[in-house]
Design a protein around this motif. Structure first.
Motif, PDB file in Angstrom:
ATOM      1  N   LYS B 199       0.773  -1.111  -0.088  1.00  0.00           N
ATOM      2  CA  LYS B 199      -0.001   0.081   0.071  1.00  0.00           C
ATOM      3  C   LYS B 199       0.734   1.189   0.057  1.00  0.00           C
ATOM      4  CE  LYS B 199      -3.550   2.433   2.675  1.00  0.00           C
ATOM      5  NZ  LYS B 199      -3.666   2.814   4.286  1.00  0.00           N
ATOM      6  N   LEU B 200       2.033   1.416   0.830  1.00  0.00           N
ATOM      7  CA  LEU B 200       2.542   2.502   0.989  1.00  0.00           C
ATOM      8  C   LEU B 200       3.485   2.672   0.047  1.00  0.00           C
ATOM      9  CD1 LEU B 200       3.663   2.153   4.592  1.00  0.00           C
ATOM     10  CD2 LEU B 200       2.178   3.845   3.892  1.00  0.00           C
ATOM     11  N   TYR B 201       4.176   1.785  -0.797  1.00  0.00           N
ATOM     12  CA  TYR B 201       5.182   1.953  -1.840  1.00  0.00           C
ATOM     13  C   TYR B 201       4.685   1.396  -3.101  1.00  0.00           C
ATOM     14  CZ  TYR B 201       7.780   1.894   2.596  1.00  0.00           C
ATOM     15  OH  TYR B 201       8.062   2.423   4.064  1.00  0.00           O
ATOM     16  N   GLY B 202       3.705   0.756  -3.049  1.00  0.00           N
ATOM     17  CA  GLY B 202       3.266   0.193  -4.447  1.00  0.00           C
ATOM     18  C   GLY B 202       4.071  -0.832  -5.018  1.00  0.00           C
ATOM     19  N   ILE B 203       4.725  -1.692  -4.034  1.00  0.00           N
ATOM     20  CA  ILE B 203       5.472  -2.953  -4.410  1.00  0.00           C
ATOM     21  C   ILE B 203       4.403  -3.989  -4.762  1.00  0.00           C
ATOM     22  CG2 ILE B 203       6.891  -4.581  -3.474  1.00  0.00           C
ATOM     23  CD1 ILE B 203       8.149  -2.766  -1.540  1.00  0.00           C
TER      24      ILE B 203
END
Lengths: 535, 535
Positions: B199-203
């Motif tokens: 969610k935070l980094y788009g991984i």
């Protein structure tokens, strides 16, 4: 006491593995999501090949559970990553999920705990307690590992030496550093260098100067202000000239050539002393310890003494710490006697420099004059075993005990809702954790009890405990805290008490005697039945 | 891209060692706090006894610097822990401190970097840049370590196998886990299990089910719903009975006794398949892989196939992964041929189970049929070397170059404001990082340049670079970002490009050839002069 979780913006509910959500959807779609379930959190082997661990992280787990809930943004993110066929109603259900039906029993935080004995027992609706797995493991694993590591350093150092945690720059980022400071304190450290940990958790902070401070000075001309008022309140004196005068005397006494004593280092010490006259401490190894750092320190400390101030210590950050501490103590004694300054001989010596469990043991054996030890990397990264392998296993669902059978006996789980009794011997040591089914009558002090040791399933034994303790307490009942939570200082104290009661045989850092973990006859029978029924 | 710092409530300005503040007070009281100073951040040895590292953490450092400031509560806490003699005016000054006069040059995030070559160069007022030390180290050390570790796993696995990070539960708490996910991705991993990192980094996130899901089922009666509609949209069928029919055929083909194939495991697979018909993946080692997990998987996958769905894979989490993958692939081929389902033979096989660098190499050598590898503990805790020893050293203050002289040549710092030139050979490989004084003319492609290798101070060498690159870029100028910051995906891409250009000799994981790091003649002369002048 804030959880690291609490310090992260928003909830930690998404801080988990994706498969928890795919499983949750599986349970939900099968209509099983509200089946009552029970998981246990435990490790299979004590860390560092030791005989014990300290259980830690409970307070943070409880803080996490109390705020466990998915935000709208969380749900939207989940909708974007779960298969497109996932029903919308599932996400609507997730919006309603919280820990209000979850109960947690645990050994009090900081307790000595052993392999395969549950640290936590977590009960609640299957979907919810499954979702909690990764976050609980994340909060308990490192906390318990570093607390245990700290306890081992404390056991080697003995009760008198001061221990300071200083690993922030080597930890896994900001929060790794904060957790390290917090749980090192629980495990028996006295201080931390980490200012934010001091602010957040009330841990005493300590620190002096770095080599960069010392090397940023080149000459006494840079010292400013130069005057220092005696403690008595008399007229201020020009401090650098006093130091120069003392340096000549010290160099004569120690037979050190004065011109080789680094004047930049002296300028740094003088500047620091004028700044903190009540708290002067010298970092003595930027140049040469015995031919520069120590003569400079003595000159400044003796000049301070003349004005009524006492230096608070030296710090050494390189070389053979034990040998140097002995040499430095000898110099302090010589100065003390020669200049008639009694307190000088007992100036505290602090050391650091990549101190590991191994070289702390060496230090302890060699004989040394060290009063305080700073530990960084080897404390916070736990290189002997950088992770604690706690697992979280289903032991009961919908009223039926469950187990995971594998060919590896150690990996087989112990099924069913259990009570863990800690049995104590007549000498006042705990000697066995006995797991029993919830419905069994408890073992009683002075009465014989049959047990089956884990990993030795062939034969039963018999024990007569001198006293019996129930290991777990109920901390969370249906989402509500139902037990006063101790402060960090109380947790630290409990850890030290818990450790002090453990037999030295289990506390040996190498080749400890294994603590006995056992099942009652009934639990053993259940395990055997379930193993027989599985292919 | 949020920094872990950004996720912590309030500023990280206190996330530092206490001695930074005692030094700051020392500088302030001496009137030196605004002297222009320059520090360099570097490591002394490549991690894991390797030949390179990936520099990472820059974006988070810049985010930290942009918000660097002490709150009222921070100041009050500092007042409570610094010596009581500390002047009030110092705290008033701290209230005004920020990074508005700080400049940072750095190698682009994700670049291959080498020992003793600065990753960052930090310039600004002495007091401020000193205060930044611990936080910058904390943000760079673990980020670079885990990115480098991930890169090593990628080098062993080769470009084709998918790599998934799944270490959240073994990391140093929530933020350690997030950093691990983020920088493993930079180092070359494809996926993470960590939903919050997604969610935070788009991984990209991945995950299926755990053993607890499989063992929570006992019989096909528990499967609900039981019906599944074919892809074609025809009438739903009773799926469990289809699976039972397929199981008989599979067991006959594989010569496995059907009654020993675990029906709880089959119920779990059926339930999962009905739930995620397009995404069915089987965790096949809860009971016996070849006599239960694989027959069950094949029966479910073939029943799905009949309805037009393709299973997406199996996952193995125990035992001899290479050998089992080969056996499983053989079964898939047998089923593929016998039942005329061509895609069946290439069903992806994913493995996990405490995969380390060492056993990944073993796997790679043995021959295997593995498509995806999940790595947890050995990735995030970096047990081969659980911390990167970056340091932050003063190289210039008030216009004067500074060095730290020690008896250990490796620990001697290289003084002065420098430019680092990366020299490339005619084959297109970088082969030397050459440090020069700022005022020197740059080396030129095709022109001979004299150099002195670090650690070999006795003799100069000569090189003729085919091309010359300036390693650092200015990212922060007087507190302002002055260079477009890349996205995480761009950083990952840069890391892979940077690594792909490095000669294989330096990329060997064991006994790599050391990359050359050198000084120009002028810098070497400065170092020698300063060494001579110090005692």
């Amino acid at each position: 006491m804030g959880a690291p979780g609490g310090r992260l913006r928003g909830s930690l509910a998404l801080l988990t593995d994706l498969y928890q959500f795919t499983m949750a959807y599986g349970y939900w779609r099968a209509g099983r999501h509200r089946e009552p379930a029970e998981f246990e959190l435990f490790f299979r082997r004590c860390p560092f090949q030791g005989g014990f661990a300290l259980g830690a992280g409970l307070s943070e787990c409880l803080a996490f559970l109390r705020t466990f809930r998915f935000s709208q943004a969380d749900i939207e993110y989940l909708e974007s990553v779960l298969p497109i066929t996932t029903e919308k109603a599932f996400f609507d259900y997730l919006r309603t999920v919280d820990a209000s039906e979850v109960s947690v029993s645990s050994a009090p935080e900081g307790s000595v705990v052993f392999s395969r004995v549950p640290i936590f027992q977590v009960k609640g609706p299957l979907l919810v307690v499954q979702l909690l797995e990764t976050t609980l493991l994340c909060l308990v694993n490192y906390a318990s590992l570093v607390a245990t590591n700290a306890a081992r350093f404390r056991l080697i150092a003995g009760p008198d030496k001061k221990l300071m945690e200083m690993g922030l720059r080597r930890a896994q980022g900001p929060d790794g550093g904060l957790s390290a400071s917090k749980y090192s304190y629980v495990g028996g450290f006295d201080f931390t260098s980490n200012v934010l940990a001091g602010k957040l958790y009330g841990i005493p902070v300590r620190g002096t100067v770095a080599h960069s401070y010392v090397s940023s000075f080149t000459s006494l001309d840079e010292v400013n202000p130069r005057v220092l008022r005696p403690v008595s309140g008399e007229e201020p004196v020009d401090f650098p000239s006093r130091v120069e005068a003392w340096l000549s005397k010290v160099c004569r006494l120690l037979q050190v050539p004065a011109e080789r004593v680094h004047c930049g280092e002296r300028a740094a010490f003088v500047s620091y002393a004028v700044t903190f006259p009540h708290n002067f401490q010298g970092l003595v190894d930027t140049y040469c310890v015995m031919r520069s750092g120590i003569p400079n320190f003595c000159a400044v400390a003796l000049a301070l003494n003349e004005l009524g101030y006492r230096a608070i210590g030296v710090r050494l950050d390189s070389g053979d710490l034990a040998r140097q501490s002995v040499e430095i103590r000898q110099v302090f004694r010589t100065c003390s006697a020669h200049f008639h300054v009694p307190w000088f001989e007992s100036i505290p010596i602090a050391v650091s420099n990549d101190v590991s469990e191994w070289n702390l043991e060496e230090l302890a054996q060699e004989g040394n004059e060290i009063d305080m030890i700073g530990v960084g990397t080897h404390l916070v990264t736990c290189p002997l075993q950088p992770s604690l392998g706690c697992v979280y296993k289903l032991v009961k669902v919908n009223g039926c005990p469950r187990l995971k059978v594998t060919e590896d006996e150690e990996k087989t789980t112990i099924p069913g809702s259990k009570v863990v009794y800690r049995l104590w011997d007549a000498a006042g040591f705990p000697y066995m954790d006995l797991m029993a089914l919830e419905e069994e009558p408890p073992p009683r002090a002075g009465k014989e009890v049959e047990f089956w040791l884990l990993g030795r399933n062939k034969e039963a034994g018999k024990a007569v405990p001198a006293s019996v303790e129930i290991l777990h307490r109920l901390y969370l009942k249906d989402g509500q805290i139902c037990q006063a939570l101790p402060s960090l200082t109380e947790i630290k104290k409990h850890a030290q008490t818990s450790l002090s009661k453990l037999s030295p045989a289990h506390k040996r850092l190498q080749d400890p005697e294994a603590y006995q973990v056992a099942m009652t006859q009934k639990l053993h029978a259940l395990l055997t039945d379930l193993q027989r029924d599985s292919p």
